[in-house]
Design a protein around this motif. Sequence first.
Motif, PDB file in Angstrom:
ATOM      1  N   ASP A   1       0.831  -1.309   0.048  1.00  0.00           N
ATOM      2  CA  ASP A   1      -0.013  -0.126  -0.026  1.00  0.00           C
ATOM      3  C   ASP A   1       0.888   1.153   0.077  1.00  0.00           C
ATOM      4  OD1 ASP A   1      -2.315  -1.367  -0.137  1.00  0.00           O
ATOM      5  OD2 ASP A   1      -2.484  -1.470   2.230  1.00  0.00           O
ATOM      6  N   LEU A   2       2.080   1.291   0.742  1.00  0.00           N
ATOM      7  CA  LEU A   2       2.818   2.418   0.954  1.00  0.00           C
ATOM      8  C   LEU A   2       4.403   1.818   0.792  1.00  0.00           C
ATOM      9  CD1 LEU A   2       3.153   5.364   1.492  1.00  0.00           C
ATOM     10  CD2 LEU A   2       2.900   4.840   3.853  1.00  0.00           C
ATOM     11  N   CYS A   3       5.087   2.478  -0.087  1.00  0.00           N
ATOM     12  CA  CYS A   3       6.613   2.168  -0.001  1.00  0.00           C
ATOM     13  C   CYS A   3       7.401   3.250   0.273  1.00  0.00           C
ATOM     14  CB  CYS A   3       6.779   1.448  -1.408  1.00  0.00           C
ATOM     15  SG  CYS A   3       8.418   0.905  -1.830  1.00  0.00           S
ATOM     16  N   TYR A   4       8.510   3.246   1.060  1.00  0.00           N
ATOM     17  CA  TYR A   4       9.296   4.060   1.540  1.00  0.00           C
ATOM     18  C   TYR A   4      10.575   3.594   0.987  1.00  0.00           C
ATOM     19  CZ  TYR A   4       6.285   6.049   5.122  1.00  0.00           C
ATOM     20  OH  TYR A   4       5.197   6.806   5.855  1.00  0.00           O
ATOM     21  N   PRO A   5      11.267   4.494  -0.042  1.00  0.00           N
ATOM     22  CA  PRO A   5      12.730   3.981  -0.168  1.00  0.00           C
ATOM     23  C   PRO A   5      13.388   4.135   1.178  1.00  0.00           C
ATOM     24  CG  PRO A   5      12.359   5.837  -1.401  1.00  0.00           C
ATOM     25  CD  PRO A   5      11.046   5.419  -0.707  1.00  0.00           C
ATOM     26  N   HIS A   6      14.657   3.440   1.304  1.00  0.00           N
ATOM     27  CA  HIS A   6      15.281   3.786   2.555  1.00  0.00           C
ATOM     28  C   HIS A   6      15.763   5.150   2.904  1.00  0.00           C
ATOM     29  CE1 HIS A   6      15.260  -0.411   3.486  1.00  0.00           C
ATOM     30  NE2 HIS A   6      16.108  -0.567   2.231  1.00  0.00           N
ATOM     31  N   ARG A   7      16.256   5.780   1.797  1.00  0.00           N
ATOM     32  CA  ARG A   7      16.595   7.323   1.727  1.00  0.00           C
ATOM     33  C   ARG A   7      16.848   7.681   0.168  1.00  0.00           C
ATOM     34  NH1 ARG A   7      22.212   7.384   0.754  1.00  0.00           N
ATOM     35  NH2 ARG A   7      23.137   5.469   1.343  1.00  0.00           N
ATOM     36  N   ILE A   8      16.869   8.982  -0.193  1.00  0.00           N
ATOM     37  CA  ILE A   8      17.244   9.453  -1.400  1.00  0.00           C
ATOM     38  C   ILE A   8      18.866   9.144  -1.290  1.00  0.00           C
ATOM     39  CG2 ILE A   8      17.444  11.349  -2.931  1.00  0.00           C
ATOM     40  CD1 ILE A   8      14.643  10.238  -2.530  1.00  0.00           C
TER      41      ILE A   8
ATOM     42  N   GLU B   1      14.725  19.835   0.897  1.00  0.00           N
ATOM     43  CA  GLU B   1      15.107  20.004  -0.247  1.00  0.00           C
ATOM     44  C   GLU B   1      14.836  18.620  -0.928  1.00  0.00           C
ATOM     45  OE1 GLU B   1      15.920  21.581  -3.627  1.00  0.00           O
ATOM     46  OE2 GLU B   1      15.927  22.666  -1.897  1.00  0.00           O
ATOM     47  N   ASP B   2      15.132  17.672  -0.363  1.00  0.00           N
ATOM     48  CA  ASP B   2      14.709  16.308  -1.087  1.00  0.00           C
ATOM     49  C   ASP B   2      13.159  16.127  -1.300  1.00  0.00           C
ATOM     50  OD1 ASP B   2      17.280  15.099  -0.738  1.00  0.00           O
ATOM     51  OD2 ASP B   2      16.788  14.408   1.231  1.00  0.00           O
TER      52      ASP B   2
ATOM     53  N   ARG C   1      11.035  18.629  -1.819  1.00  0.00           N
ATOM     54  CA  ARG C   1      10.709  19.691  -2.650  1.00  0.00           C
ATOM     55  C   ARG C   1      11.067  19.159  -4.281  1.00  0.00           C
ATOM     56  NH1 ARG C   1      12.791  23.527   0.898  1.00  0.00           N
ATOM     57  NH2 ARG C   1      11.042  24.836   1.646  1.00  0.00           N
ATOM     58  N   LEU C   2      12.258  18.174  -4.142  1.00  0.00           N
ATOM     59  CA  LEU C   2      12.838  17.890  -5.599  1.00  0.00           C
ATOM     60  C   LEU C   2      11.893  16.667  -6.052  1.00  0.00           C
ATOM     61  CD1 LEU C   2      14.852  17.814  -7.644  1.00  0.00           C
ATOM     62  CD2 LEU C   2      16.171  16.429  -6.478  1.00  0.00           C
ATOM     63  N   ALA C   3      11.475  15.699  -4.876  1.00  0.00           N
ATOM     64  CA  ALA C   3      10.869  14.537  -5.222  1.00  0.00           C
ATOM     65  C   ALA C   3       9.453  14.980  -5.747  1.00  0.00           C
ATOM     66  CB  ALA C   3      10.603  13.590  -3.790  1.00  0.00           C
ATOM     67  N   ASP C   4       8.685  16.071  -5.022  1.00  0.00           N
ATOM     68  CA  ASP C   4       7.387  16.498  -5.403  1.00  0.00           C
ATOM     69  C   ASP C   4       7.160  17.052  -6.925  1.00  0.00           C
ATOM     70  OD1 ASP C   4       5.053  16.943  -4.363  1.00  0.00           O
ATOM     71  OD2 ASP C   4       5.133  19.122  -4.506  1.00  0.00           O
ATOM     72  N   LYS C   5       8.416  17.340  -7.542  1.00  0.00           N
ATOM     73  CA  LYS C   5       8.359  17.566  -9.120  1.00  0.00           C
ATOM     74  C   LYS C   5       8.033  16.351  -9.773  1.00  0.00           C
ATOM     75  CE  LYS C   5      11.522  21.525  -8.487  1.00  0.00           C
ATOM     76  NZ  LYS C   5      12.994  22.071  -8.984  1.00  0.00           N
ATOM     77  N   TYR C   6       8.425  15.147  -9.223  1.00  0.00           N
ATOM     78  CA  TYR C   6       8.271  13.851  -9.915  1.00  0.00           C
ATOM     79  C   TYR C   6       7.189  12.830  -9.699  1.00  0.00           C
ATOM     80  CZ  TYR C   6      13.049  15.264 -11.527  1.00  0.00           C
ATOM     81  OH  TYR C   6      14.014  15.958 -11.996  1.00  0.00           O
ATOM     82  N   ILE C   7       6.965  12.826  -8.326  1.00  0.00           N
ATOM     83  CA  ILE C   7       5.950  12.126  -7.798  1.00  0.00           C
ATOM     84  C   ILE C   7       4.978  12.897  -6.934  1.00  0.00           C
ATOM     85  CG2 ILE C   7       7.256  10.008  -7.828  1.00  0.00           C
ATOM     86  CD1 ILE C   7       7.418  10.146  -5.100  1.00  0.00           C
TER      87      ILE C   7
END
Length: 163
Positions: free
Chosen positions: A29-36, A69-70, A72-78
């Motif tokens: 249902d929800l997937c978190y990558p470990h970190r960017i 910042e991560d 904001r950047l991710a929000d541009k893609y997903i």
Amino acid sequence: MGWAPHGHPGYLRACVEASLRRLGRERLDLCYPHRIDPNVPIEDQLGTLHALKGQGKIGHIGLSKVTSEDIRLADKYITVAAVQNVLNVRDHFDSALELCQDLGIPYVAYWPLDAGNLVRGPGLEASLSWLLQLGPHVAPIPATSRLSHLAEIVSAVGAGGRP
């Protein structure tokens, strides 16, 4: 120092597949990558998760261990479904908390009860009160790193704050 492939597309796919097998499920249902991963283009990391979402293996994509910042950047893609960062009464500053509120992203405080350490003293009620006062976008979930910590928290809550 060893190689930590956190953001490598093959690693991300393998983690999702392993989780699906371990849980006996067809979809997370929800997937978190470990970190960017700063060594892998964020487009590749999020693109891999987005592709897995398109295949029906992931419902939503969250972020963990990220900076403002991560996000904001991710929000541009997903569409960021949730952010999970370390936050507790001993380590209580995270600029992502306010950004998540501004963007309407749910925030999950990881270790909000300090991995169960706060249940051993009189600080449980104060810690829960602090957590609940952070705002409606903050999930009041006693996240921990070990199942034994969760058992200690549940025991302490059931005993009025005393394990």
